[in-house]
Design an enzyme around this catalytic site. Structure first.
Site: not given
Ligand code: FRU
Length: 491
Positions: A75, A341
């Site tokens: 991310d 997300e």
């Molecule tokens: C999206 C996610 C986010 C979280 C992160 C954890 O890729 O699920 O929601 O912050 O990955 O690795």
């Protein structure tokens, strides 16, 4: 709208705006999400893409370059102001990424409990085709002094902590003060990795300063971590109600219609005890007498009520953005999908777009769609949001054969498209540019930045711009600033 033979019509959504602090929650309904299946070709050869090509990210070549040999990267977000404009600082572009140490002996799938926010920088104002193939990002290290984020969990029991996604606000473009909003995570796990108690997810603020000279970019601060929001179990589901609750990914912004007020969108779930079979006719969203409608009882009998995503809203109660109050969710996806997300508010031509990312494997029974970006449009930050593109919500999916089982990113279904997990965690940037990370391409794991793609966005429709870059694929990790700080350059 005539609809697709054999499928229900999507729900009617007016896009009407409501007061941000009101209690109207828009629904991404089953009738809406079923438009994805309706648009999917049931007879493509196994492993091809069955979805409309203008909604699908072009395939990433399997010989993609990687951003850095030492850290997994997933991310990623940028340095933004209250309008989500992306800033360079003293001539440098800066990005913030979840990272995990590649040399620590664990693989990409173990990254979540080891996640730390790192940063990269590169000179601004260079065209993508004049940069190194991997985007030319220089790794600057970790942002938060080791262990500082643990202060949020003082007095609680945990075995390991992680820093999950969020966003970075440049508080004043004439200054170097920045505010990190992120998800502080604490896990309490046994030796086999099972939760002893549910993970704690706390939306947290930490202040810092950005610095740059001719040679590099660095940060100071991030020593104090202020817990802002924990799910209350009233508007947002908490760990006591569901050990698998989702609560994370804060993104802050100002609404031009409410100047001076700061809002935050985030990933949540509809409050209530997990496993209570209580989706409603409104969650299903069928029009009266639709011959293809399901009954509430049929949906509940399928177990679809385990999936109840919500896009949350909070409002800042002070100008330093250190006190926030929950407002009613903006969008629920009850009996549709469990995860919406990294939501973001994208304001364009007077329209308010919420973009969010979701997974094929978090869909409820009976509804389906690819991994990727979903979008909703309305006339204000709280609206009767209309799912984009045929009323479905799908904006930018990975190439996927919906006629074949999903498989997973780490254990592919050989019948599935080898790019069904090519990318994830997309973020829509100014000008419709979309950055994301590479997960799996033809069984090769990524942990690096994807080629940037470009969306054309008009009213409730979007399309991948195939004239951008090479057949629609721009530079790897091409994440350009569209604004520059007014801090007088030190060089
Ligand atoms: C999206 C996610 C986010 C979280 C992160 C954890 O890729 O699920 O929601 O912050 O990955 O690795």
């Amino acid at each position: 709208l005539t609809g697709v033979p054999g499928f229900p019509l999507p729900t009617i959504h007016t896009q009407q705006a409501y007061a941000p602090d009101g209690d109207f929650t828009a629904r991404w309904t089953r009738a809406d999400a079923l438009q994805i299946k309706a648009q999917s070709n049931p007879s493509v050869p196994a492993g091809q893409n069955s979805l409309p090509s203008q909604l699908i990210m072009p395939g990433i070549p399997a010989d993609f370059p990687t951003i850095n040999p030492d850290v997994w990267v997933w991310d990623t977000w940028t340095l933004i102001d209250k309008h989500a404009d992306q800033f360079s600082y003293n001539g440098w572009e800066v990005i913030f990424c979840l990272t995990a140490d590649k040399n620590a002996g664990y693989g990409f799938d173990d990254r979540h409990t080891h996640a730390r926010i790192g940063f990269f920088y590169r000179r601004a104002g260079i065209r993508a085709d004049q940069r190194p193939a991997n985007g030319g990002w220089i790794y600057g290290g970790l942002l938060i002094p080791e262990g500082a984020q643990e202060q949020v969990f003082a007095g609680t029991t945990y075995t390991i902590t992680a820093e999950w996604s969020g966003s970075m606000r440049l508080l004043d473009p004439r200054d170097n003060k920045v505010s990190l909003f992120y998800t502080d995570m604490a896990f309490n796990r046994d030796a086999s990795g099972q939760d002893i108690t549910p993970a704690q997810a706390v939306i947290t603020q930490s202040l810092g300063q950005i610095h740059a000279d001719f040679n590099h970019v660095w940060f100071t601060g991030f020593t104090t971590h202020t817990p802002l929001l924990r799910p209350d179990g009233v508007l947002y589901q908490n760990g006591a109600q569901n050990p698998y609750y989702n609560f994370r990914d804060p993104f802050t912004f100002e609404d031009p219609n409410h100047p001076g007020v700061n809002y935050m969108v985030f990933e949540g779930n509809t409050a209530g005890q997990r496993g209570v079979a209580n989706c409603t006719a409104e969650d299903l969203g069928y029009r009266p007498n639709d011959p293809h409608a399901e009954t509430v009882q049929q949906v509940l009998d399928s177990g679809a009520y385990y999936q109840k995503a919500a896009i949350g809203l909070a409002v800042a109660e002070d100008s330093s953005l250190s006190k926030w109050k929950f407002l009613t969710p903006l969008i629920s996806a009850n009996c549709v999908n469990d995860q919406t997300e990294r939501p973001q508010m994208y304001i364009k031509n007077g329209k308010y777009y919420i973009f969010t990312i979701s997974h094929r494997t978090t869909y409820a029974a009976g509804v389906d769609g690819p991994d990727g970006v979903y979008g909703f449009v309305g006339n204000g930050i709280r609206s009767d949001f209309q799912p984009m593109n045929y009323g479905s919500g799908l904006v930018l999916g990975n190439p996927t054969d919906l006629n074949q089982a999903a498989g997973t990113d780490y254990d592919a279904n050989p019948q599935q498209n080898p790019r069904a997990f090519q990318s994830y965690s997309h973020y829509v940037m100014p000008g419709g540019l979309v950055e994301s990370f590479i997960d799996t391409v033809e069984n090769r794991r990524g942990g690096t930045l994807s080629p940037t793609v470009k969306l054309g966005i008009r009213a409730d429709a979007s399309a991948v711009d195939l004239r951008y870059g090479n057949g629609g694929l721009g530079g790897y990790g091409d994440i350009p600033a569209n604004s520059a700080d007014t801090n007088v350059s030190a060089f």
